[in-house]
Write a protein that holds these residues in place. Structure first.
Motif, short mmCIF file in Angstrom:
data_model
loop_
_atom_site.label_atom_id
_atom_site.label_comp_id
_atom_site.label_asym_id
_atom_site.label_seq_id
_atom_site.Cartn_x
_atom_site.Cartn_y
_atom_site.Cartn_z
N GLN A 156 0.73 -1.25 -0.02
CA GLN A 156 -0.04 0.09 -0.06
C GLN A 156 0.73 1.20 -0.12
O GLN A 156 0.64 2.29 -0.74
N GLU A 157 1.90 1.33 0.75
CA GLU A 157 2.65 2.37 0.86
C GLU A 157 3.77 2.60 -0.63
O GLU A 157 3.78 3.71 -1.00
N LEU A 158 3.92 1.47 -1.01
CA LEU A 158 4.25 1.40 -2.38
C LEU A 158 3.60 2.15 -3.43
O LEU A 158 4.10 3.04 -4.51
N GLU A 159 2.54 1.80 -3.55
CA GLU A 159 1.58 2.04 -4.39
C GLU A 159 1.25 3.83 -4.26
O GLU A 159 1.32 4.64 -5.20
N GLU A 160 1.11 4.32 -2.95
CA GLU A 160 0.99 5.60 -2.55
C GLU A 160 2.25 6.26 -3.07
O GLU A 160 2.39 7.39 -3.61
N LEU A 161 3.52 5.86 -2.77
CA LEU A 161 4.77 6.42 -3.08
C LEU A 161 4.86 6.56 -4.64
O LEU A 161 5.12 7.81 -5.16
N THR A 162 4.53 5.44 -5.27
CA THR A 162 4.62 5.44 -6.79
C THR A 162 3.43 6.60 -7.44
O THR A 162 3.79 7.30 -8.32
N ALA A 163 2.24 6.63 -6.85
CA ALA A 163 1.27 7.68 -7.26
C ALA A 163 1.74 9.01 -7.13
O ALA A 163 1.81 9.99 -7.93
N SER A 164 2.40 9.33 -5.89
CA SER A 164 2.93 10.37 -5.41
C SER A 164 4.03 10.87 -6.30
O SER A 164 4.27 12.14 -6.88
N LEU A 165 4.84 9.94 -6.67
CA LEU A 165 5.99 10.23 -7.48
C LEU A 165 5.59 10.65 -9.18
O LEU A 165 6.25 11.50 -9.47
N PHE A 166 4.69 9.81 -9.65
CA PHE A 166 4.15 10.07 -10.73
C PHE A 166 3.58 11.48 -11.01
O PHE A 166 3.79 12.29 -11.95
#
Length: 356
Positions: A156-166
């Protein structure tokens, strides 16, 4: 004379010759060769083999017709035994016969008891092992559940971080595109205002870069920027400074507060740290210059330092282009040269950073 009868065989063991004798009209049956106990029980002496019946007495009658008193005895054996021994042997065999089933039953009960004990211990051991296995399995299940939760949290954290980076990357791309569009617009507007003669002179110099002051590009820069920027009150020292700048042998260094100010040039009238050696004005001098390998130092004011520094920056960039160290388009090089010329113009007019 008829031959004597064949002696009868004892059904138990050995041979027992039987002879019939008549005495007073009575026939006696006496087996011969029996064990002494039987002989004594019978109470008669055995007959020898030489006592044969007389021929005039005739043949004895059949055994079935003669009444013979029998006494129950034990089986005949090869060795002689007493009646007491026979009685003891029979009693021992009966005792053994009676004790045998009891002993066998006792052994069976012992075996059953031992088997039950082994079975109980085995059952307890298996129960303990099963309990341990269940406990370990429970711990492993808990660990697996914990790791599963950690993995879900990390995903979940990785998905949130990926979305934030994008999102951040898209934002940066949009901002870069906007800035690029603005820069291109400004460049086009600037190109509309730029004197094409200046750019043509720079373009010609760039094809064969040189430090010769007679080329149109450098001749214009010397006349419009370098000369006025290095034109100080002290003419002689100004010429020395200009030559050192062109030869790249001028050194500017800060003044240490504990070092007493000294000037080793006789023609410099202002020899203190409170007077500029180039302008002759009373100023606090925080820097000093040295020309080439000379040991003489000249204290200069912040304004004089800014003018010398602007000219040195321009010549440094020109040398980089001449040495092939600048890998840019001609337009970008021209804009950098124009910026450096602007700094020389501002320094000549007295505009310089306060830290100078």
């Amino acid at each position: 004379m008829d031959p004597p009868e064949e002696p009868a065989r004892c059904p138990a063991r050995g041979t027992c010759p039987v002879f019939l004798a008549m005495s007073s009209g009575t026939v006696s049956y006496a087996p011969s060769g029996l064990c002494p106990a039987l002989e004594r029980n019978l109470g008669e002496e055995p007959w020898g083999t030489d006592s044969l019946p007389q021929p005039d007495q005739g043949l004895p009658p059949p055994l079935s017709a003669v009444p013979v008193p029998w006494k129950s005895v034990g089986p005949c054996k090869g060795r002689r035994e007493s009646p007491g021994a026979l009685v003891e042997t029979s009693a021992g065999e009966e005792a053994q016969g009676e004790e045998g089933p009891a002993a066998a039953q006792l052994d069976v009960s012992r075996l059953r008891s031992s088997s039950m004990e082994i079975r109980e211990k085995g059952s307890e051991f298996l129960k303990e092992e099963l309990h341990k296995a269940q406990k370990e399995l429970k711990l492993k299940d808990e660990e697996c559940e914990r790791l599963s939760k950690v993995r879900e949290q990390l995903e979940q954290e990785l998905e949130e971080l990926t979305a934030s980076l994008f999102e951040e990357a898209h934002k940066m791309v949009r901002e870069a595109n906007v800035k690029q569009a603005a820069s291109e617009k400004q460049l086009k507007e600037a190109w509309g205002k730029v004197d094409t003669t200046l750019f043509a002179e720079f373009q010609a110099w760039r094809e064969s870069p040189t430090l010769d002051k007679t080329c149109p590009f450098l001749e214009r820069v010397y006349r419009e920027d370098v000369g006025p920027c290095l034109d100080f009150t002290m003419r002689e020292l100004s010429a020395l400074v200009r030559a050192a700048v062109e030869d790249n042998t001028l050194t500017i260094e800060p003044v240490a507060s504990q070092t007493p100010p000294t000037v080793k040039v006789a023609e410099v009238e202002c020899g203190s740290a409170n007077t500029c050696a180039l302008s002759g004005l009373a100023r606090v001098c925080r820097h000093r210059i040295r020309l080439g390998d000379s040991e003489s130092h000249y204290y200069i004011s912040p304004s004089s330092r800014a003018r010398i520094t602007a000219v040195c920056n321009f010549f440094t960039y020109i040398r980089y282009i001449q040495q092939g160290l600048v890998r840019q388009d001609a337009e970008l090089m021209f804009w950098e040269v124009t910026r450096l010329r602007k700094e020389m113009s501002l320094a000549k007019l007295g505009f310089f950073p306060q830290e100078a």
